[in-house]
Design a protein around this motif. Structure first.
Motif, PDB file in Angstrom:
ATOM      1  N   ILE A  29       0.866  -1.186   0.000  1.00 46.89           N
ATOM      2  CA  ILE A  29       0.000   0.000   0.000  1.00 46.89           C
ATOM      3  C   ILE A  29       0.897   1.229   0.000  1.00 46.89           C
ATOM      4  O   ILE A  29       1.653   1.461   0.937  1.00 46.89           O
ATOM      5  CB  ILE A  29      -0.948   0.002   1.208  1.00 46.89           C
ATOM      6  CG1 ILE A  29      -1.762  -1.302   1.239  1.00 46.89           C
ATOM      7  CG2 ILE A  29      -1.856   1.227   1.160  1.00 46.89           C
ATOM      8  CD1 ILE A  29      -2.582  -1.499   2.486  1.00 46.89           C
ATOM      9  N   ARG A  52      -2.792   2.016  -4.221  1.00 51.34           N
ATOM     10  CA  ARG A  52      -2.252   3.366  -4.038  1.00 51.34           C
ATOM     11  C   ARG A  52      -3.355   4.314  -3.566  1.00 51.34           C
ATOM     12  O   ARG A  52      -4.309   4.577  -4.298  1.00 51.34           O
ATOM     13  CB  ARG A  52      -1.637   3.868  -5.336  1.00 51.34           C
ATOM     14  CG  ARG A  52      -0.359   3.115  -5.686  1.00 51.34           C
ATOM     15  CD  ARG A  52       0.289   3.678  -6.939  1.00 51.34           C
ATOM     16  NE  ARG A  52       1.589   3.055  -7.144  1.00 51.34           N
ATOM     17  CZ  ARG A  52       2.732   3.516  -6.654  1.00 51.34           C
ATOM     18  NH1 ARG A  52       2.744   4.609  -5.922  1.00 51.34           N
ATOM     19  NH2 ARG A  52       3.873   2.895  -6.891  1.00 51.34           N
ATOM     20  N   ASP A  55      -3.017   8.013   3.342  1.00 52.00           N
ATOM     21  CA  ASP A  55      -3.432   7.577   4.680  1.00 52.00           C
ATOM     22  C   ASP A  55      -4.298   8.664   5.313  1.00 52.00           C
ATOM     23  O   ASP A  55      -3.857   9.411   6.187  1.00 52.00           O
ATOM     24  CB  ASP A  55      -2.210   7.277   5.550  1.00 52.00           C
ATOM     25  CG  ASP A  55      -2.592   6.598   6.848  1.00 52.00           C
ATOM     26  OD1 ASP A  55      -3.725   6.093   6.959  1.00 52.00           O
ATOM     27  OD2 ASP A  55      -1.748   6.574   7.767  1.00 52.00           O
ATOM     28  N   CYS A  93       2.798  -0.541   4.346  1.00 51.25           N
ATOM     29  CA  CYS A  93       2.463   0.785   3.850  1.00 51.25           C
ATOM     30  C   CYS A  93       3.703   1.629   4.118  1.00 51.25           C
ATOM     31  O   CYS A  93       4.793   1.064   4.274  1.00 51.25           O
ATOM     32  CB  CYS A  93       1.193   1.341   4.502  1.00 51.25           C
ATOM     33  SG  CYS A  93       1.228   1.479   6.298  1.00 51.25           S
ATOM     34  N   HIS A  94       3.570   2.918   4.191  1.00 54.51           N
ATOM     35  CA  HIS A  94       4.761   3.745   4.369  1.00 54.51           C
ATOM     36  C   HIS A  94       5.440   3.470   5.713  1.00 54.51           C
ATOM     37  O   HIS A  94       6.644   3.256   5.769  1.00 54.51           O
ATOM     38  CB  HIS A  94       4.415   5.234   4.230  1.00 54.51           C
ATOM     39  CG  HIS A  94       5.613   6.099   4.075  1.00 54.51           C
ATOM     40  ND1 HIS A  94       6.273   6.235   2.870  1.00 54.51           N
ATOM     41  CD2 HIS A  94       6.307   6.833   4.967  1.00 54.51           C
ATOM     42  CE1 HIS A  94       7.314   7.023   3.031  1.00 54.51           C
ATOM     43  NE2 HIS A  94       7.365   7.410   4.285  1.00 54.51           N
ATOM     44  N   ARG A  99      -2.572   2.095   7.340  1.00 54.37           N
ATOM     45  CA  ARG A  99      -3.210   1.442   6.190  1.00 54.37           C
ATOM     46  C   ARG A  99      -2.934  -0.054   6.185  1.00 54.37           C
ATOM     47  O   ARG A  99      -3.819  -0.863   5.905  1.00 54.37           O
ATOM     48  CB  ARG A  99      -2.713   2.062   4.881  1.00 54.37           C
ATOM     49  CG  ARG A  99      -3.158   3.504   4.682  1.00 54.37           C
ATOM     50  CD  ARG A  99      -2.510   4.150   3.495  1.00 54.37           C
ATOM     51  NE  ARG A  99      -1.106   4.438   3.802  1.00 54.37           N
ATOM     52  CZ  ARG A  99      -0.265   5.030   2.977  1.00 54.37           C
ATOM     53  NH1 ARG A  99      -0.663   5.387   1.761  1.00 54.37           N
ATOM     54  NH2 ARG A  99       0.983   5.268   3.327  1.00 54.37           N
ATOM     55  N   SER A 100      -1.706  -0.422   6.496  1.00 57.94           N
ATOM     56  CA  SER A 100      -1.329  -1.846   6.478  1.00 57.94           C
ATOM     57  C   SER A 100      -2.044  -2.625   7.571  1.00 57.94           C
ATOM     58  O   SER A 100      -2.491  -3.750   7.339  1.00 57.94           O
ATOM     59  CB  SER A 100       0.180  -1.998   6.619  1.00 57.94           C
ATOM     60  OG  SER A 100       0.639  -1.373   7.798  1.00 57.94           O
TER      61      SER A 100
END
Length: 187
Positions: A29, A52, A55, A93-94, A99-100
């Motif tokens: 993500i 994509r 967040d 995610c980042h 998000r993850s």
């Protein structure tokens, strides 16, 4: 209750650490304009879905909020994962926090429909103690999976525990436009 498959949750900076982990599935993500990570070239064979979106938990100009189509895609990707021999799902995610963890919670809820949401979040907290699942993703997934608000209710409890452990969550989430999550914790 045990998790239906092995799970790793991480941020972008940690991806190389997991290249020898025998990952079978990767849910990636990313922010809309972020370049695709090169770390996966060092992984063994695996199935991968890249989504994509930003967040965020509500529509904002110049940003891409998670949409129902994203939740549908991740659930389609994870369908039947619990039946894959030696399945090992890596979700990133980042930062590996929001998000993850929201996406992973939905994949577990899908694979183990009898598993109570509070147990899902507790298991993910053991894997990734700094979790703060994205409320918008959980709300959409709760509805899609027919969980009747139980995922959101369990998230309220998780947010409260995270705030009790580190009160800085309140100012950080409010500053990031995510005050609705803080409000949920106190509702």
């Amino acid at each position: 209750m045990t998790l239906p498959f092995k799970i790793t949750i991480c941020g972008l900076a940690e991806l190389r650490q997991h290249r020898d982990a025998r990952v079978s599935h990767v849910l990636s993500i990313l922010d809309p304009e972020f370049p695709a990570p090169t770390a996966f070239a060092d992984y063994g064979a695996h199935k991968r879905l890249e989504l994509r979106f930003d967040d965020i938990i509500h529509e904002q100009e110049m940003l891409r909020a998670p949409q129902p189509a994203h939740v549908e895609a991740l659930l389609k990707f994870g369908a039947g994962l619990e039946r894959v021999t030696e399945a090992h799902l890596l979700v990133h995610c980042h930062m590996g926090i929001s998000r993850s963890t929201a996406s992973t919670a939905l994949l577990v809820a899908q694979a183990a429909p009898a598993m109570p949401p509070d147990e899902i979040f507790a298991a993910l907290h053991k894997i990734r103690p700094q979790i703060w699942p994205n409320l918008r993703i959980i709300e959409m997934g709760d509805e899609k999976l027919g969980r009747n608000g139980t995922m959101v209710a369990a998230l309220r409890q998780l947010y409260r525990r995270q705030i009790e452990a580190d009160p800085n969550w309140v100012s950080e989430m409010r500053a990031g436009g995510r005050g609705r999550e803080i409000n949920l914790a106190y509702s």
